[in-house]
Write a protein that holds these residues in place. Structure first.
Motif, PDB file in Angstrom:
ATOM      1  N   HIS A 120       0.645  -1.146   0.161  1.00  0.00           N
ATOM      2  CA  HIS A 120      -0.011   0.027  -0.149  1.00  0.00           C
ATOM      3  C   HIS A 120       0.690   1.325   0.130  1.00  0.00           C
ATOM      4  O   HIS A 120       0.189   2.343  -0.163  1.00  0.00           O
ATOM      5  N   GLY A 121       2.180   1.122   0.078  1.00  0.00           N
ATOM      6  CA  GLY A 121       3.198   2.239  -0.017  1.00  0.00           C
ATOM      7  C   GLY A 121       2.964   3.065   1.207  1.00  0.00           C
ATOM      8  O   GLY A 121       3.115   4.620   1.235  1.00  0.00           O
ATOM      9  N   VAL A 122       2.293   2.539   2.429  1.00  0.00           N
ATOM     10  CA  VAL A 122       2.374   3.595   3.688  1.00  0.00           C
ATOM     11  C   VAL A 122       2.639   2.593   4.920  1.00  0.00           C
ATOM     12  O   VAL A 122       2.297   1.670   4.894  1.00  0.00           O
ATOM     13  N   GLN A 123       3.557   3.241   5.704  1.00  0.00           N
ATOM     14  CA  GLN A 123       3.896   2.477   6.991  1.00  0.00           C
ATOM     15  C   GLN A 123       3.197   3.020   8.131  1.00  0.00           C
ATOM     16  O   GLN A 123       2.793   4.260   8.516  1.00  0.00           O
ATOM     17  N   LYS A 124       2.709   2.005   9.025  1.00  0.00           N
ATOM     18  CA  LYS A 124       2.419   2.397  10.579  1.00  0.00           C
ATOM     19  C   LYS A 124       3.482   3.262  10.958  1.00  0.00           C
ATOM     20  O   LYS A 124       4.859   3.073  10.838  1.00  0.00           O
ATOM     21  N   PRO A 125       3.201   4.195  11.859  1.00  0.00           N
ATOM     22  CA  PRO A 125       2.008   4.591  12.427  1.00  0.00           C
ATOM     23  C   PRO A 125       0.803   5.348  11.648  1.00  0.00           C
ATOM     24  O   PRO A 125       0.031   5.847  12.191  1.00  0.00           O
ATOM     25  N   ASP A 126       1.160   5.580  10.315  1.00  0.00           N
ATOM     26  CA  ASP A 126       0.022   6.274   9.516  1.00  0.00           C
ATOM     27  C   ASP A 126      -1.085   5.605   9.525  1.00  0.00           C
ATOM     28  O   ASP A 126      -1.307   4.413   9.168  1.00  0.00           O
TER      29      ASP A 126
ATOM     30  N   ARG B 189       5.237   0.218  20.155  1.00  0.00           N
ATOM     31  CA  ARG B 189       4.534   1.286  21.027  1.00  0.00           C
ATOM     32  C   ARG B 189       4.487   2.724  20.248  1.00  0.00           C
ATOM     33  O   ARG B 189       3.742   3.457  20.508  1.00  0.00           O
ATOM     34  N   VAL B 190       5.227   2.653  19.316  1.00  0.00           N
ATOM     35  CA  VAL B 190       4.903   3.709  18.232  1.00  0.00           C
ATOM     36  C   VAL B 190       4.155   3.413  16.926  1.00  0.00           C
ATOM     37  O   VAL B 190       2.974   3.907  16.613  1.00  0.00           O
ATOM     38  N   ALA B 191       4.741   2.392  15.979  1.00  0.00           N
ATOM     39  CA  ALA B 191       4.099   2.140  14.994  1.00  0.00           C
ATOM     40  C   ALA B 191       2.512   1.733  15.292  1.00  0.00           C
ATOM     41  O   ALA B 191       1.731   2.145  14.523  1.00  0.00           O
ATOM     42  N   ASP B 192       2.308   0.764  16.119  1.00  0.00           N
ATOM     43  CA  ASP B 192       1.155  -0.003  16.465  1.00  0.00           C
ATOM     44  C   ASP B 192       0.090   1.172  17.063  1.00  0.00           C
ATOM     45  O   ASP B 192      -1.254   0.825  16.943  1.00  0.00           O
ATOM     46  N   ALA B 193       0.723   2.223  18.073  1.00  0.00           N
ATOM     47  CA  ALA B 193      -0.278   2.899  18.692  1.00  0.00           C
ATOM     48  C   ALA B 193      -0.970   3.794  17.602  1.00  0.00           C
ATOM     49  O   ALA B 193      -1.859   4.583  17.837  1.00  0.00           O
ATOM     50  N   GLY B 194      -0.543   4.017  16.204  1.00  0.00           N
ATOM     51  CA  GLY B 194      -1.225   4.727  15.357  1.00  0.00           C
ATOM     52  C   GLY B 194      -2.643   4.297  15.142  1.00  0.00           C
ATOM     53  O   GLY B 194      -3.379   4.829  14.649  1.00  0.00           O
ATOM     54  N   ALA B 195      -3.240   3.023  15.440  1.00  0.00           N
ATOM     55  CA  ALA B 195      -4.230   2.647  15.537  1.00  0.00           C
ATOM     56  C   ALA B 195      -5.227   3.428  16.050  1.00  0.00           C
ATOM     57  O   ALA B 195      -6.714   3.361  15.992  1.00  0.00           O
ATOM     58  N   ALA B 196      -4.922   4.079  17.317  1.00  0.00           N
ATOM     59  CA  ALA B 196      -5.729   5.010  18.181  1.00  0.00           C
ATOM     60  C   ALA B 196      -6.188   5.920  17.371  1.00  0.00           C
ATOM     61  O   ALA B 196      -7.349   6.563  17.433  1.00  0.00           O
ATOM     62  N   ALA B 197      -5.731   6.379  16.333  1.00  0.00           N
ATOM     63  CA  ALA B 197      -6.224   7.574  15.529  1.00  0.00           C
ATOM     64  C   ALA B 197      -7.383   7.198  14.573  1.00  0.00           C
ATOM     65  O   ALA B 197      -7.891   8.037  14.422  1.00  0.00           O
ATOM     66  N   VAL B 198      -7.665   6.042  14.544  1.00  0.00           N
ATOM     67  CA  VAL B 198      -8.782   5.554  13.875  1.00  0.00           C
ATOM     68  C   VAL B 198      -9.853   5.164  14.638  1.00  0.00           C
ATOM     69  O   VAL B 198     -10.903   4.768  14.242  1.00  0.00           O
TER      70      VAL B 198
ATOM     71  N   ALA C  43      -9.350   2.772  17.242  1.00  0.00           N
ATOM     72  CA  ALA C  43      -9.432   1.503  17.870  1.00  0.00           C
ATOM     73  C   ALA C  43      -8.621   1.529  19.210  1.00  0.00           C
ATOM     74  O   ALA C  43      -7.660   2.290  19.461  1.00  0.00           O
ATOM     75  N   ALA C  44      -9.243   0.508  20.152  1.00  0.00           N
ATOM     76  CA  ALA C  44      -8.448   0.319  21.113  1.00  0.00           C
ATOM     77  C   ALA C  44      -7.256  -0.270  20.742  1.00  0.00           C
ATOM     78  O   ALA C  44      -7.124  -1.350  20.232  1.00  0.00           O
ATOM     79  N   VAL C  45      -6.083   0.086  21.666  1.00  0.00           N
ATOM     80  CA  VAL C  45      -4.646  -0.367  21.398  1.00  0.00           C
ATOM     81  C   VAL C  45      -4.310  -1.256  22.660  1.00  0.00           C
ATOM     82  O   VAL C  45      -4.265  -0.743  23.823  1.00  0.00           O
ATOM     83  N   HIS C  46      -3.664  -2.591  22.367  1.00  0.00           N
ATOM     84  CA  HIS C  46      -3.011  -3.354  23.479  1.00  0.00           C
ATOM     85  C   HIS C  46      -1.547  -3.881  22.818  1.00  0.00           C
ATOM     86  O   HIS C  46      -1.601  -4.183  21.662  1.00  0.00           O
ATOM     87  N   PHE C  47      -0.677  -3.943  23.857  1.00  0.00           N
ATOM     88  CA  PHE C  47       0.502  -4.236  23.566  1.00  0.00           C
ATOM     89  C   PHE C  47       0.924  -5.463  24.289  1.00  0.00           C
ATOM     90  O   PHE C  47       0.514  -5.862  25.405  1.00  0.00           O
ATOM     91  N   VAL C  48       1.781  -6.198  23.354  1.00  0.00           N
ATOM     92  CA  VAL C  48       2.446  -7.385  24.034  1.00  0.00           C
ATOM     93  C   VAL C  48       3.942  -7.094  23.894  1.00  0.00           C
ATOM     94  O   VAL C  48       4.369  -6.181  22.932  1.00  0.00           O
TER      95      VAL C  48
END
Length: 231
Positions: free
Chosen positions: A164-170, A195-204, A206-211
């Motif tokens: 898709h030519g785009v990287q998280k956290p976009d 904690r940076v890349a996957d946290a981008g989901a909060a902008a849409v 979504a609830a974000v959980h980390f392992v």
């Protein structure tokens, strides 16, 4: 409130790459190159130090010629290959002829192992009617890894940055996943290790959980413990 969809990261979340020692040993064996155990340990440490292990620790520093490639490595397959083969060459490995083989190895199913609870959690969510997307910053097609481990049957969408030519956290990558699942962000969760890349989901929404992205033997049930908030 139960979620209707769940997005998962790949490396360090659902799967973990073999150790640098295992990676190097496998390629040396296939090439029929002999190396003493202490030599393998030394060069495996060098691979980690330089950041040449895909899915492994980030480089402590990057040569200026590779800096931009490193930042943009997951935007397309060519940049991904150039970034990691460049880092492999930077290690000074005494087997430069194995650069391409090392790069190729990390894209194979035997190089990856699912965490002990990955199959259980994906199957449980799938059985509960939760739609699943794998959203990954990556420069190659990970679908064959899921197929080899018979986990593709639980995944409704693969959303890979290089396609898709785009990287998280976009947020755009997460929006793409939501569109494919036909869901709203507020109805979904994101599970990842970055904690940076996957946290981008909060902008849409979504609830974000980390392992934690530790070896599979050190993390038996981190995904399972999230089940109460994922279904």
């Amino acid at each position: 409130m139960p979620v209707k969809g769940c997005m998962f990261d790949f490396s360090g979340t659902l799967f973990h790459l073999e150790s640098a020692e295992e990676w190097l040993t496998a390629v040396l064996a296939e090439a029929r190159v002999s190396a003493a155990a202490d030599e393998v340990r030394h060069w495996a440490g060098r691979l980690r130090e330089v950041g040449a292990v895909p899915g492994g620790p980030a480089p402590r520093s990057v040569d200026p010629e590779l800096e931009r490639l490193w930042r943009e490595r997951d935007l397309d397959a060519d940049r991904h290959r150039q970034a990691y083969t460049g880092l492999l060459r930077a290690t000074g490995l005494p087997w430069p002829e194995l650069t391409d083989a090392l790069y190729a190895r990390h894209m194979t199913a035997p190089a990856w192992q699912p965490y002990p609870d990955t199959a259980e959690v994906l199957a449980t969510l799938h059985g509960a009617g939760v739609d699943i997307a794998v959203v990954s910053n990556i420069g190659w097609d990970l679908r064959p890894v899921f197929r080899a481990h018979r986990l593709d049957r639980y995944v409704d969408a693969f959303v890979l940055s290089y396609e898709h030519g785009v990287q998280k956290p976009d947020p755009e990558l997460f929006r793409t996943a939501l569109d494919l699942l036909d869901l709203h962000g507020a109805d979904t969760a994101m599970v990842g290790d970055d904690r940076v890349a996957d946290a981008g989901a909060a902008a849409v929404g979504a609830a974000v959980h980390f392992v934690d992205a530790v070896p599979v033997t050190a993390r038996p049930d981190a995904l399972r413990r999230l089940l109460p908030v994922l279904r």
